[in-house]
Design a protein around this motif. Structure first.
Motif, PDB file in Angstrom:
ATOM      1  N   MET A   1     -37.916  -9.212   0.672  1.00 54.28           N
ATOM      2  CA  MET A   1     -38.654 -10.263  -0.035  1.00 54.28           C
ATOM      3  C   MET A   1     -38.968  -9.846  -1.463  1.00 54.28           C
ATOM      4  O   MET A   1     -38.830 -10.632  -2.409  1.00 54.28           O
ATOM      5  N   ALA A   2     -39.383  -8.586  -1.621  1.00 54.89           N
ATOM      6  CA  ALA A   2     -39.719  -8.096  -2.954  1.00 54.89           C
ATOM      7  C   ALA A   2     -38.487  -8.074  -3.857  1.00 54.89           C
ATOM      8  O   ALA A   2     -38.568  -8.393  -5.051  1.00 54.89           O
ATOM      9  N   GLN A   3     -37.340  -7.730  -3.286  1.00 52.79           N
ATOM     10  CA  GLN A   3     -36.114  -7.695  -4.075  1.00 52.79           C
ATOM     11  C   GLN A   3     -35.711  -9.090  -4.548  1.00 52.79           C
ATOM     12  O   GLN A   3     -35.263  -9.275  -5.681  1.00 52.79           O
ATOM     13  N   LYS A   4     -35.860 -10.074  -3.640  1.00 50.72           N
ATOM     14  CA  LYS A   4     -35.501 -11.449  -4.006  1.00 50.72           C
ATOM     15  C   LYS A   4     -36.420 -11.989  -5.088  1.00 50.72           C
ATOM     16  O   LYS A   4     -36.010 -12.809  -5.921  1.00 50.72           O
ATOM     17  N   ALA A   5     -37.683 -11.559  -5.066  1.00 53.88           N
ATOM     18  CA  ALA A   5     -38.645 -12.057  -6.049  1.00 53.88           C
ATOM     19  C   ALA A   5     -38.647 -11.244  -7.337  1.00 53.88           C
ATOM     20  O   ALA A   5     -39.249 -11.641  -8.334  1.00 53.88           O
ATOM     21  N   ASP A   6     -37.968 -10.097  -7.334  1.00 52.47           N
ATOM     22  CA  ASP A   6     -37.977  -9.218  -8.501  1.00 52.47           C
ATOM     23  C   ASP A   6     -37.169  -9.832  -9.651  1.00 52.47           C
ATOM     24  O   ASP A   6     -35.992 -10.172  -9.487  1.00 52.47           O
ATOM     25  N   VAL A   7     -37.815 -10.005 -10.793  1.00 50.29           N
ATOM     26  CA  VAL A   7     -37.144 -10.624 -11.953  1.00 50.29           C
ATOM     27  C   VAL A   7     -37.103  -9.661 -13.136  1.00 50.29           C
ATOM     28  O   VAL A   7     -36.883 -10.086 -14.274  1.00 50.29           O
ATOM     29  N   ASP A   8     -37.320  -8.383 -12.883  1.00 51.21           N
ATOM     30  CA  ASP A   8     -37.293  -7.408 -13.977  1.00 51.21           C
ATOM     31  C   ASP A   8     -35.953  -7.427 -14.713  1.00 51.21           C
ATOM     32  O   ASP A   8     -35.901  -7.345 -15.947  1.00 51.21           O
ATOM     33  N   GLU A   9     -34.857  -7.536 -13.957  1.00 50.50           N
ATOM     34  CA  GLU A   9     -33.536  -7.517 -14.575  1.00 50.50           C
ATOM     35  C   GLU A   9     -33.349  -8.716 -15.499  1.00 50.50           C
ATOM     36  O   GLU A   9     -32.840  -8.574 -16.621  1.00 50.50           O
ATOM     37  N   GLU A  10     -33.769  -9.889 -15.030  1.00 45.74           N
ATOM     38  CA  GLU A  10     -33.628 -11.099 -15.853  1.00 45.74           C
ATOM     39  C   GLU A  10     -34.486 -11.003 -17.114  1.00 45.74           C
ATOM     40  O   GLU A  10     -34.057 -11.385 -18.210  1.00 45.74           O
ATOM     41  N   MET A  11     -35.713 -10.486 -16.953  1.00 39.11           N
ATOM     42  CA  MET A  11     -36.590 -10.377 -18.121  1.00 39.11           C
ATOM     43  C   MET A  11     -36.079  -9.326 -19.106  1.00 39.11           C
ATOM     44  O   MET A  11     -36.227  -9.481 -20.321  1.00 39.11           O
ATOM     45  N   ASP A  12     -35.474  -8.274 -18.588  1.00 37.17           N
ATOM     46  CA  ASP A  12     -34.875  -7.268 -19.481  1.00 37.17           C
ATOM     47  C   ASP A  12     -33.727  -7.877 -20.282  1.00 37.17           C
ATOM     48  O   ASP A  12     -33.581  -7.611 -21.480  1.00 37.17           O
ATOM     49  N   ARG A  13     -32.923  -8.693 -19.609  1.00 39.99           N
ATOM     50  CA  ARG A  13     -31.798  -9.320 -20.314  1.00 39.99           C
ATOM     51  C   ARG A  13     -32.299 -10.346 -21.337  1.00 39.99           C
ATOM     52  O   ARG A  13     -31.721 -10.494 -22.420  1.00 39.99           O
ATOM     53  N   LEU A  14     -33.350 -11.064 -20.977  1.00 37.87           N
ATOM     54  CA  LEU A  14     -33.939 -11.991 -21.943  1.00 37.87           C
ATOM     55  C   LEU A  14     -34.399 -11.244 -23.198  1.00 37.87           C
ATOM     56  O   LEU A  14     -34.144 -11.682 -24.323  1.00 37.87           O
ATOM     57  N   ALA A  15     -35.039 -10.107 -22.990  1.00 35.46           N
ATOM     58  CA  ALA A  15     -35.506  -9.312 -24.133  1.00 35.46           C
ATOM     59  C   ALA A  15     -34.325  -8.819 -24.973  1.00 35.46           C
ATOM     60  O   ALA A  15     -34.383  -8.820 -26.213  1.00 35.46           O
ATOM     61  N   THR A  16     -33.255  -8.421 -24.305  1.00 40.25           N
ATOM     62  CA  THR A  16     -32.062  -7.956 -25.026  1.00 40.25           C
ATOM     63  C   THR A  16     -31.445  -9.078 -25.845  1.00 40.25           C
ATOM     64  O   THR A  16     -31.062  -8.889 -27.015  1.00 40.25           O
ATOM     65  N   HIS A  17     -31.343 -10.266 -25.254  1.00 37.77           N
ATOM     66  CA  HIS A  17     -30.770 -11.412 -25.969  1.00 37.77           C
ATOM     67  C   HIS A  17     -31.650 -11.806 -27.157  1.00 37.77           C
ATOM     68  O   HIS A  17     -31.130 -12.189 -28.220  1.00 37.77           O
ATOM     69  N   ILE A  18     -32.962 -11.739 -26.985  1.00 36.82           N
ATOM     70  CA  ILE A  18     -33.873 -12.076 -28.080  1.00 36.82           C
ATOM     71  C   ILE A  18     -33.658 -11.119 -29.252  1.00 36.82           C
ATOM     72  O   ILE A  18     -33.593 -11.533 -30.417  1.00 36.82           O
ATOM     73  N   THR A  19     -33.526  -9.832 -28.940  1.00 38.21           N
ATOM     74  CA  THR A  19     -33.263  -8.836 -29.992  1.00 38.21           C
ATOM     75  C   THR A  19     -31.952  -9.143 -30.715  1.00 38.21           C
ATOM     76  O   THR A  19     -31.864  -9.052 -31.941  1.00 38.21           O
ATOM     77  N   GLU A  20     -30.925  -9.537 -29.950  1.00 38.72           N
ATOM     78  CA  GLU A  20     -29.626  -9.834 -30.552  1.00 38.72           C
ATOM     79  C   GLU A  20     -29.688 -11.091 -31.415  1.00 38.72           C
ATOM     80  O   GLU A  20     -29.061 -11.146 -32.492  1.00 38.72           O
ATOM     81  N   VAL A  21     -30.432 -12.102 -30.984  1.00 37.61           N
ATOM     82  CA  VAL A  21     -30.568 -13.315 -31.800  1.00 37.61           C
ATOM     83  C   VAL A  21     -31.207 -12.972 -33.138  1.00 37.61           C
ATOM     84  O   VAL A  21     -30.747 -13.431 -34.196  1.00 37.61           O
ATOM     85  N   ARG A  22     -32.251 -12.159 -33.105  1.00 34.84           N
ATOM     86  CA  ARG A  22     -32.909 -11.759 -34.353  1.00 34.84           C
ATOM     87  C   ARG A  22     -31.935 -10.996 -35.263  1.00 34.84           C
ATOM     88  O   ARG A  22     -31.935 -11.178 -36.486  1.00 34.84           O
ATOM     89  N   ARG A  23     -31.115 -10.142 -34.669  1.00 32.16           N
ATOM     90  CA  ARG A  23     -30.157  -9.388 -35.467  1.00 32.16           C
ATOM     91  C   ARG A  23     -29.134 -10.319 -36.104  1.00 32.16           C
ATOM     92  O   ARG A  23     -28.815 -10.208 -37.298  1.00 32.16           O
ATOM     93  N   VAL A  24     -28.609 -11.264 -35.319  1.00 32.95           N
ATOM     94  CA  VAL A  24     -27.585 -12.184 -35.808  1.00 32.95           C
ATOM     95  C   VAL A  24     -28.134 -13.067 -36.925  1.00 32.95           C
ATOM     96  O   VAL A  24     -27.415 -13.402 -37.879  1.00 32.95           O
TER      97      VAL A  24
END
Length: 288
Positions: A209-232
């Motif tokens: 259940m905890a694994q299914k609810a875990d969104v750390d990976e998605e939030m990490d990718r969101l943060a990475t994409h935000i950094t890339e948008v700022r760079r672009v």
């Protein structure tokens, strides 16, 4: 550099021979698509005009209109195209033989025939050079307007990125407590149902259940994409297509976050994310 594809520019010049007026309008388009509306006397300048557009612009539908007004010099000498006038006179005599009662053609009527009366030849070479120089200045002015509007679009996107980061931080902060509550609810329901279950099996189910609810990976990718948008946004070339791709990636992570939502608060955060991303995407469509 973030440049808008929507802009307008006008350039006018007046010379002894007359005046030229350029009007340029550009709107968003997937590729660079120039459309030239030229008087017939300027058709031969079209390749050079297109080269100027390619030199300064990368994307957008660009409509270019040229208005050309020639000043008639009343002191310039007039001449008659004698071969043409003789042919007209010969045709008139043939008509008179066929229709003897027809009123003879007046000389002034012959002068009104296209090409019979000629003015001194106009040097179009220098006029074409002036038209090209004025056109390039108009394109530069158009680009300056696109840059100013692009700066406003950049600020809009940066503001939305900050709002997305705030939503991501909210989800990160609430996730440990939410997972703990979910764990307690499962144990409580099993106890209320008086279901006997192996402790190891229970622990496995809770971990799943905890694994299914875990969104750390998605939030990490969101943060990475935000950094890339700022760079672009700070890149010195056309960035519209790259930003459009990044908007798709941000939206993908927001959808995954929504699918993993375990309560109304995380669902609302996911909805807010999708709204902010869609607002950015709409603006990105207008960036060169």
């Amino acid at each position: 550099m973030t440049r808008s594809m929507t802009a307008y520019a006008r350039r006018e010049t007046k010379q002894a021979w007359g005046s030229l007026v350029w009007e340029l309008r550009s709107v968003n388009h997937r590729y660079l698509e120039p459309q030239l509306r030229l008087p017939e006397a300027f058709r031969e300048t079209e390749p050079a005009l297109r080269e100027i557009i390619r030199k300064h612009l990368s994307r957008g539908k660009v409509e270019c209109f040229l208005r050309y007004d020639l000043v008639v010099n009343q002191e310039s000498e007039l001449s008659i195209n004698e071969p043409l006038a003789k042919n007209i006179a010969k045709a008139c005599r043939q008509i008179e033989r066929l229709f003897p009662n027809v009123t003879p053609v007046a000389p002034l009527s012959v002068l009104e025939w296209p090409g019979v009366l000629q003015q001194q030849e106009i040097d179009l070479t220098s006029i074409h050079q002036t038209a090209l120089a004025e056109f390039e200045q108009a394109v530069v002015s158009l680009n300056e307007t696109r840059s100013r509007e692009g700066l406003e679009l950049k600020q809009f996107i940066l503001k939305r990125l900050t709002q997305i980061e705030q939503e991501v931080s909210s989800v990160r902060a609430m996730m440990p407590a939410l997972i703990k509550i979910q764990r307690e609810k499962i144990v409580q329901r099993l106890e209320e149902a008086k279901v006997e279950i192996d402790s190891n099996r229970l622990e496995q189910e809770l971990v799943l259940m905890a694994q299914k609810a875990d969104v750390d990976e998605e939030m990490d990718r969101l943060a990475t994409h935000i950094t890339e948008v700022r760079r672009v946004l700070d890149v010195k070339e056309a960035v519209g297509r790259r930003l459009d791709f990044l908007m798709q990636e941000l939206n993908r992570e927001a959808n995954t976050l929504a699918s993993k939502s375990i309560n109304a608060d995380t669902t609302q955060c996911a909805v807010n994310l999708k709204v902010f991303i869609e607002q950015m995407r709409e603006q990105v469509q207008n960036i060169e």
